[in-house]
Structures are given as structure tokens and as C-alpha cells.
Design a protein around this motif. Structure first.
Motif, PDB file in Angstrom:
ATOM      1  N   SER A   1       0.833  -1.200   0.000  1.00  0.00           N
ATOM      2  CA  SER A   1       0.000   0.000   0.000  1.00  0.00           C
ATOM      3  C   SER A   1       0.866   1.248   0.000  1.00  0.00           C
ATOM      4  N   ALA A   2       0.295   2.309  -0.549  1.00  0.00           N
ATOM      5  CA  ALA A   2       0.915   3.634  -0.522  1.00  0.00           C
ATOM      6  C   ALA A   2      -0.090   4.597   0.106  1.00  0.00           C
TER       7      ALA A   2
ATOM      8  N   ASN B   1      -6.286  14.244   6.645  1.00  0.00           N
ATOM      9  CA  ASN B   1      -6.531  14.137   5.216  1.00  0.00           C
ATOM     10  C   ASN B   1      -5.569  13.116   4.611  1.00  0.00           C
ATOM     11  N   ALA B   2      -5.921  11.834   4.694  1.00  0.00           N
ATOM     12  CA  ALA B   2      -5.051  10.759   4.211  1.00  0.00           C
ATOM     13  C   ALA B   2      -5.813   9.873   3.228  1.00  0.00           C
ATOM     14  N   ARG B   3      -5.100   9.400   2.217  1.00  0.00           N
ATOM     15  CA  ARG B   3      -5.643   8.447   1.248  1.00  0.00           C
ATOM     16  C   ARG B   3      -4.671   7.285   1.138  1.00  0.00           C
ATOM     17  N   THR B   4      -5.198   6.073   1.115  1.00  0.00           N
ATOM     18  CA  THR B   4      -4.357   4.884   0.989  1.00  0.00           C
ATOM     19  C   THR B   4      -4.940   3.980  -0.085  1.00  0.00           C
TER      20      THR B   4
ATOM     21  N   LEU C   1       5.021   3.821   2.484  1.00  0.00           N
ATOM     22  CA  LEU C   1       4.952   2.662   1.603  1.00  0.00           C
ATOM     23  C   LEU C   1       5.025   1.439   2.504  1.00  0.00           C
ATOM     24  N   ARG C   2       4.046   0.532   2.401  1.00  0.00           N
ATOM     25  CA  ARG C   2       3.915  -0.540   3.394  1.00  0.00           C
ATOM     26  C   ARG C   2       3.658  -1.890   2.724  1.00  0.00           C
ATOM     27  N   GLU C   3       4.116  -2.962   3.369  1.00  0.00           N
ATOM     28  CA  GLU C   3       3.757  -4.317   2.958  1.00  0.00           C
ATOM     29  C   GLU C   3       3.123  -5.047   4.122  1.00  0.00           C
ATOM     30  N   SER C   4       2.123  -5.890   3.809  1.00  0.00           N
ATOM     31  CA  SER C   4       1.408  -6.661   4.812  1.00  0.00           C
ATOM     32  C   SER C   4       1.282  -8.098   4.343  1.00  0.00           C
ATOM     33  N   TYR C   5       1.384  -9.024   5.288  1.00  0.00           N
ATOM     34  CA  TYR C   5       1.295 -10.447   4.948  1.00  0.00           C
ATOM     35  C   TYR C   5      -0.156 -10.889   4.864  1.00  0.00           C
TER      36      TYR C   5
ATOM     37  N   ASP D   1       5.953  -4.290   7.465  1.00  0.00           N
ATOM     38  CA  ASP D   1       7.149  -3.472   7.312  1.00  0.00           C
ATOM     39  C   ASP D   1       6.798  -2.288   6.420  1.00  0.00           C
ATOM     40  N   PHE D   2       7.421  -1.149   6.682  1.00  0.00           N
ATOM     41  CA  PHE D   2       7.056   0.039   5.922  1.00  0.00           C
ATOM     42  C   PHE D   2       8.208   1.032   5.883  1.00  0.00           C
TER      43      PHE D   2
END
Length: 252
Positions: free
Chosen positions: A52-53, A71-74, A108-112, A138-139
Motif C-alpha cells: 500500500s501507498a 486528510n489521508a488516502r491509501t 509505503l507498506r507491505e502486509s502479509y 514493514d514500511f
């Protein structure tokens, strides 16, 4: 065997599912707004990750630029959630409308996630949940503890009536090998014998936008009169590591 199954899983997801089936609706930009468009892609042979970003608007706090906390968008990309294939990558266009201003990619993130469907007994479902819980996310963050932007934070402008094209963010998951000492039940290592362990290395790279780049997203309609090509300069040429195997520590 595990490596082969994971690789087959990734190939199956790419060949059997050309799109996710999600409707791609036109983006309607209203008066006083502009839009942003960035391509998110995933590549490699690690199928069990969501990436995700996050983009936030930028405001001035204590005389320094900071990321808005409200004000966040993912947006997420994975081998399960994409809209088209490009150069062997699974991709989707992330497009949104907003009031004009300065914005930043803040994370910038990764998820299992398990690459296999969880079906069957409650025990199987519980096992999958335990595996997922044991894998921490992790990000890479571009804000500090106080919420201010770091010096290498990638920023861009949204301008009224324009589409800001931002290029491509590519999440790359590869398996790599490392040699691990073979230790017997008594804790003895002969100083020579090792075995190869295959583990994921997850990274992010960036490609600058091009004026003639095809747009695979939904039509952007409404208050749009032009296009702005903007490069996320701090990301150029960088190999951002999200996860990599730990260094091997030899027994003393």
C-alpha cells in the motif's frame, strides 16, 4: 517445495485472473478541484503480500511542512487486487480528486496475507490467523515522530483543472537465498556445514512519468483542462527496502 508452490500460486493469480472484476468508474472532478494519477504495480514471485501507498496533504506546522493527520488516502495493490497487466506486472491506476495544494507520499507498506484460500475446519482458519499475526508489517515512512516531512519525502502539487501524473510505484517481491549454519541437537556447529534458506526480499522502485504513457485508469471527467507531468524526485534511483532476510550470525 514451498518455493515451488508459492511461485505457482503467483503465476496462477496472474494468468487466471486478468482483472479483479472491480468496476472502474469515471473520476468526476468538480469545480475548484484537480486530480492526481499514479500507477501502482507489483512484480516478483512472492504472492502472499499486500502493498500500500499513503498520500497526505501537506500543511505548515511550527514553520515546517507536516503531513495532515486527517486528510489521508491509501491505496492497495496485490496479486489479488489489480486491474490490468503490464510488462508482467499486476497494476492498477490510483486516481483521486482533491482541492489544490501540496501533497506527499508519506508511507509505503507491505502486509502479509495467506496466498491460499482459507477453507475447511476452524483449526485451519485459526492456523492461518496465527501465521498472519506472527508476520509484522514493514514500511518506509517519510514523516518523523512529530509528523513533519523528512527531507527525502516525495511531494507534488495538485492544481485546479489539471491531472497531476506522478509515474509508477513498483513493489518488488523476490526470494533470495542465504546460507545458515547447520547446528545439531547439542548446539554444535562443525564450522563448515550450512544449508540454503530461501526468504523474501521486498523492495520498492519508482519510474518517472512520461507524456506518452498510456493511461489504463478510468476516464477523468469534469473540471479538467490539462495535464501536469510531475516526477517524485526523491524516489528516483532509490531501492527502498521494506523487508530482507536477516544477516547470518555464525555460532561462536
Amino acid at each position: 517445495m514451498r518455493t515451488t508452490l508459492l511461485a505457482i500460486s503467483a503465476m496462477f493469480l496472474l494468468t487466471a485472473c486478468q482483472t479483479t472484476g472491480e468496476p472502474v468508474l469515471p473520476l468526476d472532478v468538480t469545480n475548484g478541484q484537480g486530480a492526481a494519477s499514479v500507477k501502482l504495480c507489483v512484480t516478483g514471485d512472492v504472492p502472499d503480500r499486500f502493498y500500500s501507498a499513503t498520500i497526505r496533504s501537506v500543511e505548515t506546522v511550527a514553520s515546517a511542512p507536516a503531513a495532515s493527520q486527517s486528510n489521508a488516502r491509501t491505496e492497495t495493490i496485490s496479486y489479488r487486487k489489480y486491474n490490468f497487466l503490464e510488462d508482467g506486472r499486476a497494476c492498477r491506476m490510483w486516481q483521486f480528486a482533491a482541492q489544490p495544494g501540496t501533497f506527499a507520499v508519506t508511507e509505503l507498506r507491505e502486509s502479509y496475507t495467506s496466498p491460499y484460500p482459507v477453507i475447511g475446519t476452524p483449526t485451519m482458519m485459526l492456523t492461518a490467523a496465527i501465521v498472519a499475526a506472527d508476520k509484522k508489517d514493514d514500511f518506509a515512512s517519510f514523516t518523523n515522530a512529530s509528523g513533519h516531512l523528512t527531507k527525502d519525502a516525495p511531494t507534488f502539487e495538485i492544481r485546479e483543472g489539471q491531472v497531476s501524473r506522478l509515474g509508477t510505484i513498483i513493489f518488488n517481491g523476490r526470494f533470495v537465498f542465504r546460507q545458515v549454519p547447520v547446528i545439531d541437537s547439542s548446539g554444535y556447529w562443525d564450522g563448515q556445514t550450512t544449508e540454503a534458506h530461501q526468504e523474501p526480499k521486498l523492495s520498492v522502485e519508482y519510474q518517472a512519468p512520461a507524456e506518452n504513457e498510456p493511461d489504463n485508469g478510468a476516464p477523468i471527467v469534469g473540471n479538467i483542462t490539462g495535464m501536469s507531468i510531475q516526477t517524485l524526485v526523491p524516489l528516483l534511483g532509490k531501492d527502498i527496502i521494506l523487508e530482507e532476510p536477516p544477516k547470518t550470525v555464525l555460532p561462536q
